[in-house]
Design a protein around this motif. Structure first.
Motif, mmCIF file in Angstrom:
data_model
loop_
_atom_site.group_PDB
_atom_site.id
_atom_site.type_symbol
_atom_site.label_atom_id
_atom_site.label_comp_id
_atom_site.label_asym_id
_atom_site.label_seq_id
_atom_site.Cartn_x
_atom_site.Cartn_y
_atom_site.Cartn_z
ATOM 1 N N LEU B 166 -6.003 5.339 2.838
ATOM 2 C CA LEU B 166 -7.050 5.959 2.033
ATOM 3 C C LEU B 166 -6.544 7.208 1.319
ATOM 4 N N ASP B 167 -5.665 7.952 1.987
ATOM 5 C CA ASP B 167 -5.183 9.198 1.395
ATOM 6 C C ASP B 167 -3.776 9.486 1.916
ATOM 7 N N SER B 168 -2.807 9.230 1.067
ATOM 8 C CA SER B 168 -1.414 9.294 1.527
ATOM 9 C C SER B 168 -0.914 10.727 1.685
ATOM 10 N N ARG B 169 -1.768 11.708 1.454
ATOM 11 C CA ARG B 169 -1.329 13.079 1.756
ATOM 12 C C ARG B 169 -1.226 13.297 3.264
ATOM 13 N N PHE B 170 -1.945 12.494 4.035
ATOM 14 C CA PHE B 170 -1.902 12.574 5.505
ATOM 15 C C PHE B 170 -0.455 12.413 5.999
ATOM 16 N N LEU B 171 -0.027 13.364 6.814
ATOM 17 C CA LEU B 171 1.336 13.349 7.348
ATOM 18 C C LEU B 171 1.662 12.034 8.061
ATOM 19 N N GLY B 172 0.657 11.478 8.750
ATOM 20 C CA GLY B 172 0.797 10.136 9.295
ATOM 21 C C GLY B 172 1.510 10.048 10.637
ATOM 22 N N LEU B 197 2.116 22.941 9.482
ATOM 23 C CA LEU B 197 1.903 21.618 8.890
ATOM 24 C C LEU B 197 0.879 20.822 9.706
ATOM 25 N N VAL B 198 1.004 20.896 11.028
ATOM 26 C CA VAL B 198 0.058 20.195 11.913
ATOM 27 C C VAL B 198 -1.372 20.681 11.650
ATOM 28 N N ASN B 199 -1.532 22.005 11.502
ATOM 29 C CA ASN B 199 -2.854 22.607 11.339
ATOM 30 C C ASN B 199 -3.443 22.406 9.949
ATOM 31 N N SER B 200 -2.606 22.053 8.988
ATOM 32 C CA SER B 200 -3.067 22.020 7.599
ATOM 33 C C SER B 200 -3.977 20.815 7.356
ATOM 34 N N GLU B 201 -4.569 20.794 6.161
ATOM 35 C CA GLU B 201 -5.467 19.682 5.821
ATOM 36 C C GLU B 201 -4.716 18.364 5.732
ATOM 37 N N GLU B 202 -3.405 18.423 5.516
ATOM 38 C CA GLU B 202 -2.600 17.193 5.495
ATOM 39 C C GLU B 202 -2.110 16.831 6.893
ATOM 40 N N GLY B 203 -2.378 17.690 7.858
ATOM 41 C CA GLY B 203 -1.849 17.494 9.208
ATOM 42 C C GLY B 203 -2.598 16.450 10.003
ATOM 43 N N VAL B 204 -2.783 16.725 11.292
ATOM 44 C CA VAL B 204 -3.296 15.695 12.198
ATOM 45 C C VAL B 204 -4.778 15.365 12.017
ATOM 46 N N TRP B 205 -5.517 16.240 11.285
ATOM 47 C CA TRP B 205 -6.972 16.096 11.326
ATOM 48 C C TRP B 205 -7.538 14.948 10.504
ATOM 49 N N ALA B 206 -6.712 14.305 9.699
ATOM 50 C CA ALA B 206 -7.216 13.132 8.966
ATOM 51 C C ALA B 206 -7.310 11.923 9.898
ATOM 52 N N CYS B 207 -6.635 12.000 11.039
ATOM 53 C CA CYS B 207 -6.609 10.866 11.976
ATOM 54 C C CYS B 207 -7.983 10.667 12.609
ATOM 55 N N THR B 208 -8.447 9.405 12.652
ATOM 56 C CA THR B 208 -9.720 9.117 13.297
ATOM 57 C C THR B 208 -9.515 8.287 14.566
ATOM 58 N N VAL B 227 -0.086 12.317 17.805
ATOM 59 C CA VAL B 227 -1.124 12.898 16.946
ATOM 60 C C VAL B 227 -2.203 13.551 17.805
ATOM 61 N N ASN B 228 -2.596 12.848 18.871
ATOM 62 C CA ASN B 228 -3.635 13.377 19.757
ATOM 63 C C ASN B 228 -3.231 14.679 20.421
ATOM 64 N N GLN B 229 -2.008 14.712 20.948
ATOM 65 C CA GLN B 229 -1.530 15.933 21.596
ATOM 66 C C GLN B 229 -1.508 17.092 20.613
ATOM 67 N N ASN B 230 -1.221 16.779 19.347
ATOM 68 C CA ASN B 230 -1.171 17.847 18.360
ATOM 69 C C ASN B 230 -2.552 18.256 17.868
ATOM 70 N N LYS B 231 -3.535 17.357 18.004
ATOM 71 C CA LYS B 231 -4.915 17.773 17.727
ATOM 72 C C LYS B 231 -5.315 18.841 18.734
ATOM 73 N N THR B 232 -5.003 18.582 19.991
ATOM 74 C CA THR B 232 -5.322 19.568 21.026
ATOM 75 C C THR B 232 -4.598 20.880 20.750
#
Ligand code: SF4
Ligand code: FES
Lengths: 118, 247
Positions: B166-172, B197-208, B227-232
Protein backbone atom coordinates in the motif's frame (compact mmCIF):
# COMPACT_ATOMS: atom_id res chain seq x y z
CA UNK A 1 12.62 12.15 9.95
CA UNK A 2 9.32 12.93 11.59
CA UNK A 3 8.60 10.91 14.72
CA UNK A 4 5.42 8.89 14.43
CA UNK A 5 2.64 9.71 16.91
CA UNK A 6 1.44 6.10 16.81
CA UNK A 7 3.00 4.85 20.09
CA UNK A 8 0.50 6.88 22.10
CA UNK A 9 -2.51 5.46 20.27
CA UNK A 10 -0.95 2.01 20.14
CA UNK A 11 -0.80 1.94 23.93
CA UNK A 12 -4.48 2.85 24.26
CA UNK A 13 -5.22 0.31 21.52
CA UNK A 14 -3.30 -2.36 23.41
CA UNK A 15 -4.96 -1.56 26.71
CA UNK A 16 -8.42 -1.61 25.12
CA UNK A 17 -7.63 -4.84 23.31
CA UNK A 18 -6.49 -6.50 26.49
CA UNK A 19 -9.54 -5.33 28.40
CA UNK A 20 -12.00 -6.37 25.71
CA UNK A 21 -10.35 -9.76 25.40
CA UNK A 22 -10.70 -10.26 29.14
CA UNK A 23 -14.24 -9.01 29.74
CA UNK A 24 -15.77 -7.96 26.39
CA UNK A 25 -17.55 -11.18 25.55
CA UNK A 26 -18.70 -11.62 29.15
CA UNK A 27 -20.14 -8.10 29.27
CA UNK A 28 -22.03 -8.59 26.02
CA UNK A 29 -23.40 -11.87 27.33
CA UNK A 30 -24.50 -10.52 30.72
CA UNK A 31 -25.98 -7.22 29.55
CA UNK A 32 -27.24 -8.32 26.13
CA UNK A 33 -28.37 -11.91 26.64
CA UNK A 34 -28.45 -13.12 30.24
CA UNK A 35 -30.10 -10.06 31.80
CA UNK A 36 -32.92 -9.52 29.26
CA UNK A 37 -33.72 -13.26 29.16
CA UNK A 38 -33.30 -13.71 32.90
CA UNK A 39 -30.74 -16.47 32.41
CA UNK A 40 -29.19 -17.24 35.77
CA UNK A 41 -29.08 -13.63 36.90
CA UNK A 42 -31.29 -11.68 39.28
CA UNK A 43 -34.40 -10.39 37.48
CA UNK A 44 -33.73 -6.71 38.14
CA UNK A 45 -29.96 -6.86 37.66
CA UNK A 46 -30.16 -4.31 34.85
CA UNK A 47 -33.12 -2.36 36.18
CA UNK A 48 -32.98 1.42 35.93
CA UNK A 49 -32.56 1.83 39.68
CA UNK A 50 -29.68 -0.63 39.79
CA UNK A 51 -27.94 0.90 36.81
CA UNK A 52 -28.19 4.42 38.28
CA UNK A 53 -26.89 3.24 41.62
CA UNK A 54 -23.95 1.55 39.90
CA UNK A 55 -23.11 4.65 37.85
CA UNK A 56 -23.24 6.86 40.96
CA UNK A 57 -20.67 4.93 42.93
CA UNK A 58 -17.01 5.78 42.38
CA UNK A 59 -15.95 2.21 41.42
CA UNK A 60 -18.91 2.00 39.01
CA UNK A 61 -18.00 5.34 37.43
CA UNK A 62 -14.39 4.29 36.96
CA UNK A 63 -15.40 0.95 35.51
CA UNK A 64 -17.82 2.51 33.02
CA UNK A 65 -15.37 5.20 31.96
CA UNK A 66 -12.53 2.75 31.44
CA UNK A 67 -14.67 0.25 29.54
CA UNK A 68 -16.34 2.83 27.29
CA UNK A 69 -13.22 4.86 26.51
CA UNK A 70 -10.65 2.07 26.10
CA UNK A 71 -13.00 0.02 23.92
CA UNK A 72 -13.49 3.13 21.77
CA UNK A 73 -9.75 3.85 21.50
CA UNK A 74 -9.15 0.24 20.57
CA UNK A 75 -11.78 0.37 17.84
CA UNK A 76 -10.58 3.76 16.56
CA UNK A 77 -7.02 2.52 16.07
CA UNK A 78 -8.17 -0.69 14.44
CA UNK A 79 -10.49 1.17 12.07
CA UNK A 80 -7.79 3.74 11.28
CA UNK A 81 -5.46 1.01 10.05
CA UNK A 82 -8.21 -0.97 8.34
CA UNK A 83 -9.16 2.12 6.32
CA UNK A 84 -5.74 1.85 4.71
CA UNK A 85 -6.56 -1.68 3.61
CA UNK A 86 -9.72 -0.33 2.00
CA UNK A 87 -7.68 2.18 0.03
CA UNK A 88 -8.21 5.22 2.23
CA UNK A 89 -4.71 6.48 2.94
CA UNK A 90 -3.78 7.10 6.56
CA UNK A 91 -3.17 10.73 7.32
CA UNK A 92 -4.26 13.67 9.42
CA UNK A 93 -7.86 13.48 8.17
CA UNK A 94 -8.39 9.78 8.86
CA UNK A 95 -6.62 10.21 12.20
CA UNK A 96 -8.85 13.10 13.16
CA UNK A 97 -11.99 11.14 12.23
CA UNK A 98 -11.01 7.93 14.04
CA UNK A 99 -9.21 9.20 17.10
CA UNK A 100 -11.54 12.21 17.27
CA UNK A 101 -14.53 9.89 17.62
CA UNK A 102 -12.83 8.04 20.45
CA UNK A 103 -11.92 11.31 22.15
CA UNK A 104 -15.46 12.58 21.78
CA UNK A 105 -16.84 9.34 23.24
CA UNK A 106 -14.45 9.62 26.16
CA UNK A 107 -15.47 13.23 26.85
CA UNK A 108 -19.19 12.43 26.56
CA UNK A 109 -18.82 9.46 28.91
CA UNK A 110 -16.92 11.57 31.43
CA UNK A 111 -19.47 14.38 31.33
CA UNK A 112 -22.38 11.97 31.59
CA UNK A 113 -20.84 10.12 34.53
CA UNK A 114 -20.28 13.39 36.33
CA UNK A 115 -23.74 14.73 35.44
CA UNK A 116 -25.46 11.66 36.80
CA UNK A 117 -24.32 12.62 40.28
CA UNK A 118 -22.80 10.76 43.20
CA UNK B 1 13.58 -39.38 -19.22
CA UNK B 2 12.65 -41.83 -16.52
CA UNK B 3 9.41 -41.28 -14.64
CA UNK B 4 8.53 -37.93 -16.08
CA UNK B 5 5.28 -36.14 -15.58
CA UNK B 6 3.79 -33.15 -17.37
CA UNK B 7 2.81 -29.76 -16.11
CA UNK B 8 2.08 -26.45 -17.79
CA UNK B 9 4.01 -23.43 -16.58
CA UNK B 10 2.02 -20.24 -16.98
CA UNK B 11 4.65 -17.52 -16.88
CA UNK B 12 4.21 -13.77 -16.80
CA UNK B 13 6.02 -12.08 -19.68
CA UNK B 14 6.81 -8.42 -19.97
CA UNK B 15 9.37 -6.58 -22.04
CA UNK B 16 9.64 -2.86 -21.39
CA UNK B 17 9.36 -0.81 -24.54
CA UNK B 18 7.75 -3.72 -26.42
CA UNK B 19 4.83 -4.96 -24.33
CA UNK B 20 2.05 -2.56 -23.43
CA UNK B 21 1.01 -4.76 -20.51
CA UNK B 22 2.19 -8.03 -18.96
CA UNK B 23 0.84 -11.20 -20.59
CA UNK B 24 0.82 -14.85 -19.56
CA UNK B 25 2.58 -17.41 -21.69
CA UNK B 26 2.08 -21.15 -21.35
CA UNK B 27 4.97 -23.61 -21.52
CA UNK B 28 4.14 -27.32 -21.22
CA UNK B 29 7.14 -29.15 -19.73
CA UNK B 30 8.09 -32.63 -18.63
CA UNK B 31 9.66 -32.97 -15.23
CA UNK B 32 11.05 -35.52 -12.82
CA UNK B 33 10.16 -35.67 -9.15
CA UNK B 34 13.33 -33.96 -8.01
CA UNK B 35 12.91 -30.88 -10.21
CA UNK B 36 12.39 -27.44 -8.72
CA UNK B 37 10.34 -24.68 -10.30
CA UNK B 38 13.66 -22.98 -11.09
CA UNK B 39 14.77 -26.07 -13.02
CA UNK B 40 11.47 -25.98 -14.90
CA UNK B 41 12.13 -22.37 -15.91
CA UNK B 42 15.71 -23.26 -16.91
CA UNK B 43 14.40 -26.06 -19.08
CA UNK B 44 12.14 -23.59 -20.87
CA UNK B 45 14.98 -21.09 -21.28
CA UNK B 46 17.48 -23.68 -22.53
CA UNK B 47 15.25 -25.61 -24.90
CA UNK B 48 12.08 -23.66 -25.70
CA UNK B 49 12.37 -19.91 -25.36
CA UNK B 50 15.74 -18.29 -24.67
CA UNK B 51 14.16 -14.88 -24.16
CA UNK B 52 12.52 -15.86 -20.84
CA UNK B 53 14.27 -13.79 -18.15
CA UNK B 54 14.65 -14.60 -14.45
CA UNK B 55 17.27 -14.29 -11.70
CA UNK B 56 19.02 -17.17 -10.03
CA UNK B 57 22.46 -18.18 -8.83
CA UNK B 58 22.98 -20.72 -6.04
CA UNK B 59 20.08 -23.18 -6.68
CA UNK B 60 20.11 -23.98 -2.95
CA UNK B 61 18.21 -21.25 -1.05
CA UNK B 62 21.34 -19.32 -0.14
CA UNK B 63 21.69 -16.40 -2.53
CA UNK B 64 18.13 -15.10 -2.33
CA UNK B 65 17.90 -14.11 -5.99
CA UNK B 66 15.17 -16.46 -7.27
CA UNK B 67 12.20 -15.10 -5.31
CA UNK B 68 8.97 -15.01 -7.33
CA UNK B 69 5.23 -15.50 -6.97
CA UNK B 70 4.62 -19.22 -7.37
CA UNK B 71 0.97 -20.20 -7.45
CA UNK B 72 0.23 -16.79 -5.96
CA UNK B 73 2.59 -17.02 -2.98
CA UNK B 74 6.08 -15.59 -2.60
CA UNK B 75 8.58 -18.45 -2.76
CA UNK B 76 12.14 -19.23 -3.77
CA UNK B 77 11.91 -20.96 -7.15
CA UNK B 78 14.83 -23.24 -6.26
CA UNK B 79 13.10 -24.37 -3.09
CA UNK B 80 9.65 -25.04 -4.59
CA UNK B 81 9.12 -28.37 -6.31
CA UNK B 82 7.08 -28.85 -9.46
CA UNK B 83 5.60 -32.09 -8.11
CA UNK B 84 3.76 -30.10 -5.42
CA UNK B 85 1.74 -28.14 -7.98
CA UNK B 86 0.13 -30.93 -9.98
CA UNK B 87 -2.07 -31.03 -11.93
CA UNK B 88 -1.25 -27.42 -12.82
CA UNK B 89 -1.15 -25.15 -14.70
CA UNK B 90 1.37 -23.51 -12.42
CA UNK B 91 1.31 -19.73 -12.42
CA UNK B 92 4.75 -18.09 -12.10
CA UNK B 93 4.91 -14.30 -11.71
CA UNK B 94 7.45 -11.73 -10.55
CA UNK B 95 7.56 -10.74 -6.87
CA UNK B 96 4.58 -8.64 -5.91
CA UNK B 97 4.92 -4.99 -4.79
CA UNK B 98 8.01 -4.35 -6.94
CA UNK B 99 8.08 -2.78 -10.39
CA UNK B 100 8.71 -5.35 -13.14
CA UNK B 101 11.95 -4.86 -15.00
CA UNK B 102 11.47 -7.70 -17.44
CA UNK B 103 9.52 -10.99 -17.22
CA UNK B 104 10.26 -12.39 -13.73
CA UNK B 105 12.94 -9.84 -12.88
CA UNK B 106 11.89 -6.98 -10.61
CA UNK B 107 13.50 -3.66 -9.80
CA UNK B 108 14.90 -4.03 -6.28
CA UNK B 109 16.40 -0.55 -5.91
CA UNK B 110 13.90 0.46 -3.20
CA UNK B 111 14.98 -2.45 -1.02
CA UNK B 112 18.66 -1.84 -1.65
CA UNK B 113 18.13 1.79 -0.72
CA UNK B 114 16.42 0.73 2.52
CA UNK B 115 19.30 -1.58 3.41
CA UNK B 116 21.64 1.37 3.04
CA UNK B 117 19.60 3.46 5.44
CA UNK B 118 19.70 1.16 8.48
CA UNK B 119 23.46 1.53 9.15
CA UNK B 120 24.00 -2.16 8.31
CA UNK B 121 27.31 -2.54 10.11
CA UNK B 122 28.59 -2.50 13.66
CA UNK B 123 29.70 0.84 15.02
CA UNK B 124 31.75 -0.21 18.06
CA UNK B 125 30.28 0.79 21.41
CA UNK B 126 33.81 1.27 22.71
CA UNK B 127 36.68 1.50 20.26
CA UNK B 128 39.46 -1.00 20.90
CA UNK B 129 42.97 -1.00 19.56
CA UNK B 130 44.45 -4.08 17.86
CA UNK B 131 46.56 -4.80 20.96
CA UNK B 132 43.42 -5.00 23.08
CA UNK B 133 42.26 -7.95 21.01
CA UNK B 134 38.85 -8.97 19.71
CA UNK B 135 35.41 -8.05 20.98
CA UNK B 136 34.17 -10.92 23.10
CA UNK B 137 30.58 -12.06 23.22
CA UNK B 138 28.78 -14.64 25.34
CA UNK B 139 26.55 -17.31 23.74
CA UNK B 140 23.55 -15.54 25.30
CA UNK B 141 24.56 -12.24 23.67
CA UNK B 142 24.96 -14.00 20.34
CA UNK B 143 21.56 -15.61 20.64
CA UNK B 144 19.86 -12.23 20.94
CA UNK B 145 20.57 -11.36 17.31
CA UNK B 146 21.69 -14.52 15.58
CA UNK B 147 18.44 -15.56 13.94
CA UNK B 148 18.02 -12.05 12.50
CA UNK B 149 21.39 -12.36 10.80
CA UNK B 150 20.18 -15.32 8.72
CA UNK B 151 18.36 -13.12 6.21
CA UNK B 152 19.34 -13.74 2.58
CA UNK B 153 17.68 -10.57 1.23
CA UNK B 154 15.28 -12.53 -0.94
CA UNK B 155 12.49 -9.96 -0.39
CA UNK B 156 9.76 -12.62 -0.15
CA UNK B 157 8.61 -10.85 3.00
CA UNK B 158 8.13 -7.58 1.09
CA UNK B 159 6.00 -9.38 -1.50
CA UNK B 160 4.01 -10.79 1.44
CA UNK B 161 3.53 -7.49 3.26
CA UNK B 162 0.21 -5.76 2.46
CA UNK B 163 1.38 -2.55 4.12
CA UNK B 164 4.48 -2.34 1.95
CA UNK B 165 2.20 -2.92 -1.04
CA UNK B 166 0.00 0.00 0.00
CA UNK B 167 2.83 2.39 0.80
CA UNK B 168 6.39 1.51 -0.07
CA UNK B 169 7.82 4.19 2.20
CA UNK B 170 7.38 1.63 5.01
CA UNK B 171 10.81 0.33 6.01
CA UNK B 172 9.33 -3.17 5.89
CA UNK B 173 10.14 -6.60 7.32
CA UNK B 174 13.66 -7.60 6.22
CA UNK B 175 15.27 -4.16 6.66
CA UNK B 176 13.75 -3.94 10.16
CA UNK B 177 15.00 -7.45 10.95
CA UNK B 178 18.49 -6.50 9.86
CA UNK B 179 18.30 -3.23 11.75
CA UNK B 180 17.31 -5.25 14.81
CA UNK B 181 20.21 -7.61 14.23
CA UNK B 182 22.66 -4.71 14.69
CA UNK B 183 20.69 -2.95 17.40
CA UNK B 184 20.67 -6.05 19.59
CA UNK B 185 24.38 -6.77 19.12
CA UNK B 186 26.26 -6.19 22.37
CA UNK B 187 29.24 -4.76 20.47
CA UNK B 188 27.24 -2.08 18.67
CA UNK B 189 26.76 1.52 19.74
CA UNK B 190 24.67 3.02 16.95
CA UNK B 191 21.24 2.22 18.43
CA UNK B 192 20.21 5.84 18.84
CA UNK B 193 20.80 6.56 15.16
CA UNK B 194 18.81 3.51 14.04
CA UNK B 195 16.00 4.21 16.50
CA UNK B 196 15.33 7.51 14.71
CA UNK B 197 14.35 5.46 11.68
CA UNK B 198 12.36 2.96 13.76
CA UNK B 199 10.44 5.80 15.45
CA UNK B 200 9.76 7.72 12.25
CA UNK B 201 6.57 7.61 10.20
CA UNK B 202 8.35 5.28 7.78
CA UNK B 203 9.43 3.04 10.65
CA UNK B 204 7.67 0.18 12.38
CA UNK B 205 4.32 1.87 12.92
CA UNK B 206 2.87 1.16 9.48
CA UNK B 207 2.87 -2.54 10.41
CA UNK B 208 -0.55 -3.95 11.32
CA UNK B 209 0.78 -7.27 12.61
CA UNK B 210 -0.38 -9.40 9.68
CA UNK B 211 2.49 -11.85 10.16
CA UNK B 212 2.56 -13.23 6.60
CA UNK B 213 6.18 -12.00 6.24
CA UNK B 214 7.37 -14.49 8.83
CA UNK B 215 5.29 -17.24 7.28
CA UNK B 216 6.90 -16.94 3.85
CA UNK B 217 10.48 -16.40 5.08
CA UNK B 218 12.62 -19.33 3.88
CA UNK B 219 15.20 -18.76 6.62
CA UNK B 220 12.95 -18.54 9.71
CA UNK B 221 14.20 -15.00 10.34
CA UNK B 222 10.82 -14.04 11.80
CA UNK B 223 10.88 -10.40 10.67
CA UNK B 224 7.43 -9.86 12.24
CA UNK B 225 9.01 -10.51 15.61
CA UNK B 226 11.73 -7.92 14.89
CA UNK B 227 9.07 -5.36 13.95
CA UNK B 228 7.11 -6.15 17.10
CA UNK B 229 10.10 -5.85 19.40
CA UNK B 230 10.87 -2.50 17.84
CA UNK B 231 7.30 -1.29 18.32
CA UNK B 232 7.79 -1.88 22.01
CA UNK B 233 11.20 -0.19 21.96
CA UNK B 234 9.75 2.72 20.00
CA UNK B 235 6.82 3.12 22.41
CA UNK B 236 9.20 3.14 25.37
CA UNK B 237 11.32 5.80 23.70
CA UNK B 238 8.20 7.84 22.85
CA UNK B 239 7.18 8.05 26.50
CA UNK B 240 10.73 8.29 27.86
CA UNK B 241 10.99 11.76 26.28
CA UNK B 242 8.61 13.07 28.92
CA UNK B 243 10.64 11.81 31.86
CA UNK B 244 12.56 14.49 33.72
CA UNK B 245 16.10 14.87 32.48
CA UNK B 246 15.38 13.43 29.03
CA UNK B 247 15.42 15.35 25.76
S1 SF4 C 1 13.53 -11.78 6.28
FE1 SF4 C 1 13.28 -13.81 5.30
S2 SF4 C 1 11.81 -13.44 3.61
FE2 SF4 C 1 12.60 -11.43 4.24
S3 SF4 C 1 14.33 -11.03 2.86
FE3 SF4 C 1 15.18 -12.00 4.73
S4 SF4 C 1 15.24 -14.19 4.27
FE4 SF4 C 1 13.91 -13.26 2.74
S1 FES D 1 18.86 -19.61 -6.69
FE1 FES D 1 19.78 -18.85 -4.85
S2 FES D 1 18.08 -18.76 -3.51
FE2 FES D 1 17.23 -19.73 -5.24
Amino acid sequence: MKRSNQPFFWLLFGAGGMLSALIGAMLVFITGVAAPLGLGVHADLMSHANAIAFARGIPGKLFLLVVVSLFLWHAAHRIYHSLHDLGIPPGPLAQAACYGTALLGTVVATVALLAIGF
Amino acid sequence: MADTRKIVLEVLRYTPGQSTAPTLQQYPIEFTDDMSVLQGLQQVKDFVDGSLTFRWSCRMAICGSCGMMIDGAPKLACRAFLRDFLPGPLRVEPLEHFPIERDLVVDISDFVDKLGRITPWIEPREPRSLEQGEYLQTPAQLERFESFSHCINCMLCYAACPQYGLDSRFLGPAATALLHRYNSDSRDGAQAKRMELVNSEEGVWACTAVGYCSEVCPKAVDPANAVNQNKTASAVSWFARFLPGRG
